[in-house]
Design an enzyme around this catalytic site. Structure first.
Site, PDB file in Angstrom:
ATOM      1  N   ARG A  15      -9.079  -1.743  -9.377  1.00 43.89           N
ATOM      2  CA  ARG A  15      -8.971  -1.761  -8.008  1.00 43.89           C
ATOM      3  C   ARG A  15      -8.109  -3.140  -7.549  1.00 43.89           C
ATOM      4  O   ARG A  15      -7.769  -3.805  -7.961  1.00 43.89           O
ATOM      5  CB  ARG A  15     -10.413  -1.955  -7.324  1.00 43.89           C
ATOM      6  CG  ARG A  15     -11.297  -1.011  -7.713  1.00 43.89           C
ATOM      7  CD  ARG A  15     -12.889  -1.255  -7.379  1.00 43.89           C
ATOM      8  NE  ARG A  15     -13.491  -2.002  -8.551  1.00 43.89           N
ATOM      9  CZ  ARG A  15     -14.564  -2.593  -8.505  1.00 43.89           C
ATOM     10  NH1 ARG A  15     -15.574  -1.990  -7.652  1.00 43.89           N
ATOM     11  NH2 ARG A  15     -15.204  -3.077  -9.458  1.00 43.89           N
ATOM     12  N   LYS A  75     -13.170  -8.455  -8.252  1.00 47.02           N
ATOM     13  CA  LYS A  75     -14.218  -9.103  -9.307  1.00 47.02           C
ATOM     14  C   LYS A  75     -14.124 -10.480  -9.232  1.00 47.02           C
ATOM     15  O   LYS A  75     -13.472 -10.978  -8.889  1.00 47.02           O
ATOM     16  CB  LYS A  75     -13.980  -8.617 -10.664  1.00 47.02           C
ATOM     17  CG  LYS A  75     -13.899  -6.984 -10.696  1.00 47.02           C
ATOM     18  CD  LYS A  75     -15.511  -6.681 -10.606  1.00 47.02           C
ATOM     19  CE  LYS A  75     -16.222  -6.932 -11.393  1.00 47.02           C
ATOM     20  NZ  LYS A  75     -17.768  -6.218 -11.169  1.00 47.02           N
ATOM     21  N   TYR A  94     -16.617  -9.648  -5.004  1.00 47.38           N
ATOM     22  CA  TYR A  94     -17.959  -9.614  -5.691  1.00 47.38           C
ATOM     23  C   TYR A  94     -18.139 -11.078  -6.450  1.00 47.38           C
ATOM     24  O   TYR A  94     -17.009 -11.340  -7.473  1.00 47.38           O
ATOM     25  CB  TYR A  94     -18.034  -8.428  -6.527  1.00 47.38           C
ATOM     26  CG  TYR A  94     -18.276  -7.229  -5.731  1.00 47.38           C
ATOM     27  CD1 TYR A  94     -19.312  -6.703  -5.403  1.00 47.38           C
ATOM     28  CD2 TYR A  94     -17.145  -6.115  -6.068  1.00 47.38           C
ATOM     29  CE1 TYR A  94     -19.408  -5.633  -4.445  1.00 47.38           C
ATOM     30  CE2 TYR A  94     -17.306  -4.805  -5.219  1.00 47.38           C
ATOM     31  CZ  TYR A  94     -18.427  -4.611  -4.745  1.00 47.38           C
ATOM     32  OH  TYR A  94     -18.391  -3.507  -3.744  1.00 47.38           O
ATOM     33  N   HIS A  96     -21.566 -11.810  -8.297  1.00 47.15           N
ATOM     34  CA  HIS A  96     -22.599 -11.741  -9.260  1.00 47.15           C
ATOM     35  C   HIS A  96     -22.938 -13.269 -10.076  1.00 47.15           C
ATOM     36  O   HIS A  96     -23.125 -13.304 -10.982  1.00 47.15           O
ATOM     37  CB  HIS A  96     -22.130 -10.739 -10.089  1.00 47.15           C
ATOM     38  CG  HIS A  96     -22.187  -9.209  -9.486  1.00 47.15           C
ATOM     39  ND1 HIS A  96     -23.228  -8.729  -8.930  1.00 47.15           N
ATOM     40  CD2 HIS A  96     -20.717  -8.574  -9.349  1.00 47.15           C
ATOM     41  CE1 HIS A  96     -22.688  -7.407  -8.579  1.00 47.15           C
ATOM     42  NE2 HIS A  96     -21.375  -7.417  -8.793  1.00 47.15           N
ATOM     43  N   GLU A 118     -21.792  -8.713  -2.584  1.00 46.76           N
ATOM     44  CA  GLU A 118     -22.975  -8.067  -2.904  1.00 46.76           C
ATOM     45  C   GLU A 118     -24.172  -8.383  -1.825  1.00 46.76           C
ATOM     46  O   GLU A 118     -25.020  -7.771  -1.953  1.00 46.76           O
ATOM     47  CB  GLU A 118     -23.155  -8.058  -4.312  1.00 46.76           C
ATOM     48  CG  GLU A 118     -23.664  -9.373  -4.965  1.00 46.76           C
ATOM     49  CD  GLU A 118     -22.449 -10.253  -5.490  1.00 46.76           C
ATOM     50  OE1 GLU A 118     -21.275  -9.929  -4.987  1.00 46.76           O
ATOM     51  OE2 GLU A 118     -22.553 -11.320  -6.039  1.00 46.76           O
ATOM     52  N   ASP A 270     -25.834  -2.374 -14.970  1.00 48.72           N
ATOM     53  CA  ASP A 270     -25.573  -3.681 -14.489  1.00 48.72           C
ATOM     54  C   ASP A 270     -26.773  -4.512 -14.119  1.00 48.72           C
ATOM     55  O   ASP A 270     -26.720  -5.901 -13.843  1.00 48.72           O
ATOM     56  CB  ASP A 270     -24.464  -3.635 -13.225  1.00 48.72           C
ATOM     57  CG  ASP A 270     -25.207  -2.798 -11.966  1.00 48.72           C
ATOM     58  OD1 ASP A 270     -26.172  -2.291 -12.224  1.00 48.72           O
ATOM     59  OD2 ASP A 270     -24.621  -3.006 -10.873  1.00 48.72           O
TER      60      ASP A 270
HETATM   61  N1  NAD Z   1     -22.745   1.018 -13.412  1.00 46.27           N
HETATM   62  C1  NAD Z   1     -21.970   0.882 -12.523  1.00 46.27           C
HETATM   63  O1  NAD Z   1     -20.597   0.769 -12.354  1.00 46.27           O
HETATM   64  C2  NAD Z   1     -22.662   0.932 -10.742  1.00 46.27           C
HETATM   65  C3  NAD Z   1     -21.748   0.817  -9.830  1.00 46.27           C
HETATM   66  C4  NAD Z   1     -22.676   0.883  -8.678  1.00 46.27           C
HETATM   67  C5  NAD Z   1     -23.716   0.691  -8.644  1.00 46.27           C
HETATM   68  N2  NAD Z   1     -24.490   0.395  -9.892  1.00 46.27           N
HETATM   69  C6  NAD Z   1     -26.023   0.040  -9.919  1.00 46.27           C
HETATM   70  O2  NAD Z   1     -26.733   1.461  -9.830  1.00 46.27           O
HETATM   71  C7  NAD Z   1     -27.938   0.931  -9.469  1.00 46.27           C
HETATM   72  C8  NAD Z   1     -28.752   1.952  -8.435  1.00 46.27           C
HETATM   73  O3  NAD Z   1     -27.982   1.513  -7.245  1.00 46.27           O
HETATM   74  P1  NAD Z   1     -28.128   2.010  -5.775  1.00 46.27           P
HETATM   75  O4  NAD Z   1     -26.991   1.642  -4.873  1.00 46.27           O
HETATM   76  O5  NAD Z   1     -28.210   3.711  -6.086  1.00 46.27           O
HETATM   77  O6  NAD Z   1     -29.722   1.578  -5.212  1.00 46.27           O
HETATM   78  P2  NAD Z   1     -30.591   2.366  -4.066  1.00 46.27           P
HETATM   79  O7  NAD Z   1     -31.482   0.835  -3.874  1.00 46.27           O
HETATM   80  O8  NAD Z   1     -29.861   2.651  -3.228  1.00 46.27           O
HETATM   81  O9  NAD Z   1     -31.438   3.203  -4.778  1.00 46.27           O
HETATM   82  C9  NAD Z   1     -32.409   2.811  -6.157  1.00 46.27           C
HETATM   83  C10 NAD Z   1     -33.601   3.850  -5.974  1.00 46.27           C
HETATM   84  O10 NAD Z   1     -34.464   3.652  -7.236  1.00 46.27           O
HETATM   85  C11 NAD Z   1     -35.656   3.825  -6.677  1.00 46.27           C
HETATM   86  N3  NAD Z   1     -36.724   3.536  -7.666  1.00 46.27           N
HETATM   87  C12 NAD Z   1     -36.955   1.996  -7.875  1.00 46.27           C
HETATM   88  N4  NAD Z   1     -37.858   1.986  -9.025  1.00 46.27           N
HETATM   89  C13 NAD Z   1     -37.992   3.305  -9.414  1.00 46.27           C
HETATM   90  C14 NAD Z   1     -38.894   4.004 -10.305  1.00 46.27           C
HETATM   91  N5  NAD Z   1     -39.699   3.251 -11.140  1.00 46.27           N
HETATM   92  N6  NAD Z   1     -38.576   5.231 -10.590  1.00 46.27           N
HETATM   93  C15 NAD Z   1     -37.963   5.904  -9.791  1.00 46.27           C
HETATM   94  N7  NAD Z   1     -37.186   5.547  -8.607  1.00 46.27           N
HETATM   95  C16 NAD Z   1     -37.190   4.204  -8.580  1.00 46.27           C
HETATM   96  C17 NAD Z   1     -35.834   3.065  -5.295  1.00 46.27           C
HETATM   97  O11 NAD Z   1     -36.885   3.675  -4.642  1.00 46.27           O
HETATM   98  C18 NAD Z   1     -34.360   3.552  -4.810  1.00 46.27           C
HETATM   99  O12 NAD Z   1     -34.544   4.788  -4.289  1.00 46.27           O
HETATM  100  C19 NAD Z   1     -28.059  -0.662  -9.241  1.00 46.27           C
HETATM  101  O13 NAD Z   1     -28.327  -1.257 -10.360  1.00 46.27           O
HETATM  102  C20 NAD Z   1     -26.425  -0.747  -8.840  1.00 46.27           C
HETATM  103  O14 NAD Z   1     -26.146  -2.098  -9.015  1.00 46.27           O
HETATM  104  C21 NAD Z   1     -23.826   0.531 -11.048  1.00 46.27           C
END
Ligand code: NAD
Length: 363
Positions: A15, A75, A94, A96, A118, A270
């Site tokens: 990016r 980043k 970002y 972190h 973030e 993450d």
């Molecule tokens: N791997 C990657 O490249 C990447 C990229 C972007 C985001 N992420 C990560 O993805 C994750 C999710 O982000 P998001 O924006 O969707 O978050 P979000 O807050 O929009 O959604 C998270 C959901 O998880 C639910 N939740 C919490 N505990 C739970 C449980 N025990 N059982 C079921 N559901 C539960 C919440 O109610 C919520 O609806 C974060 O850790 C974020 O940092 C990773």
């Protein structure tokens, strides 16, 4: 204000923090842009496009850092960039910091005003600069999972959409937030059988209304998770408890129940991941197998689609960048309290409580 855009050097990052169109806007608002040669290439933008937009394109990262009062990145600065950071500079990226104590120390030592994407907040307390990347990761998770299910890659050989007369694949999504809802949308689009689980009934109600029975919504509890995951061809982990480690919602015992060649994509990696058997992987080696199940857990999935992710990220950062160029950083931080929440370091201190707490620093 001179805005410096260095080329991202984190491994696998594609990016860029500024598009040519945003560059044009920044300059129209009275800013100058110092852009490192080739910084837009992996997102599909040429140096000529930045020159045409009014940027000064220079060959060295050192010059960008040295001659800019405001550094715009994607980043967090990498170890190789620490020496380039200038005393008193503003950094918008970002960060972190909870995961990077060395960087936190360096930002304090150099008196950097560190504004972290973030922790910037919208008026409703949401995190507008995280959302687009979660949407990208959610959508990508299905595309990646579908690919990894292919027989030649060691997958079970299930086609998610099936064909008429055969069972489609079963996609189970745990977490119905930004990333989960977008995973659901893609899985439905591919014709898979989709189940989504969350603790938040409002999220489940919204999906139920949107898909009108096409998607099964279930409360997230150990019994429902065990029965659905055991039958999943593709499991997507998408849970988040803000500012905390992800809870383990799928135990090793449940992973053992999955069919051989099934796939887990844990987007929440993450934050530590939400599956007991998960550990971080990289773009170079994205998967490993455990209990016969393929695990994918790359923490920076959006870098896979540098162009779309750049567009998504910069359309979210644009209003904040424009405000800072127009009003000056200090006034913008006061006038927009949500942007002010982005400040993580200032005057040699960590100023964001949760980050200070995580690092054991004094806020
Ligand atoms: N791997 C990657 O490249 C990447 C990229 C972007 C985001 N992420 C990560 O993805 C994750 C999710 O982000 P998001 O924006 O969707 O978050 P979000 O807050 O929009 O959604 C998270 C959901 O998880 C639910 N939740 C919490 N505990 C739970 C449980 N025990 N059982 C079921 N559901 C539960 C919440 O109610 C919520 O609806 C974060 O850790 C974020 O940092 C990773």
């Amino acid at each position: 204000m001179t805005i410096g855009v260095p080329k991202e050097i984190k491994i696998g990052e594609t990016r860029v923090s500024l598009t040519p169109n945003l560059c044009r806007r920044v300059i129209a608002l009275g800013g100058d842009v110092l852009f490192e040669k080739g910084a837009g290439r992996s997102a599909g933008f040429t140096d000529d496009e930045y020159k045409a937009a009014g940027a000064t394109v220079v060959a060295s990262a050192a010059r960008v850092w040295k001659e800019s009062d405001f550094i715009l990145k994607v980043k967090e600065p990498q170890a190789g960039e620490f020496a380039l950071m200038q005393e008193g500079q503003t950094l918008f990226t970002y960060l972190h910091l909870a995961a990077c104590p060395e960087l936190a120390k360096e930002l304090c030592r150099k008196n950097i005003l560190g504004i972290a994407y973030e922790t910037v907040e919208g008026a409703d307390g949401s995190f507008p600069l995280l959302k687009p990347m979660s949407q990208v990761a959610g959508r990508l998770s299905i595309q990646i999972g579908a690919y990894r299910l292919q027989s030649q890659l060691g997958g079970s050989g299930v086609l998610l959409g099936g064909i008429p007369g055969s069972m489609p694949g079963h996609v189970v999504v745990i977490g119905a937030g930004n990333s989960g809802a977008h995973a659901v949308q893609m899985a439905v689009g591919m014709g898979a059988r989709v189940t989504v689980l969350d603790l938040d009934t409002r999220k489940l109600e919204a999906l139920d209304q949107e898909y009108r029975g096409r998607v099964v919504t279930l409360m997230s509890n150990p019994a429902n998770i065990a029965s659905e995951v055991a039958d999943a061809d593709l499991l997507i982990g998408a849970v988040l408890i803000p500012a905390a480690r992800a809870p383990i919602v799928v135990s090793r015992k449940v992973v053992r129940q999955m069919r051989p060649g099934s796939v887990i994509v844990d987007i929440a990696i993450d934050q530590g991941g939400c599956v007991e058997t998960i550990r971080p992987t990289s773009h170079e080696e994205p998967t490993y197998e455990e209990h016969g199940v393929i695990h994918y857990a790359v923490p920076n999935m959006p870098a896979l689609v540098g162009r779309t992710s750049t567009m998504g990220l910069t359309q979210a950062t644009e209003p904040f960048i424009a405000l800072m160029v127009q009003k000056g950083v200090e006034r913008a931080l006061v006038e927009h309290p949500g942007l002010g929440r982005g400040v993580n370091t200032r005057g040699g201190r960590i100023t964001y409580d949760a980050v200070a707490l995580a690092l054991g620093f004094e806020a």
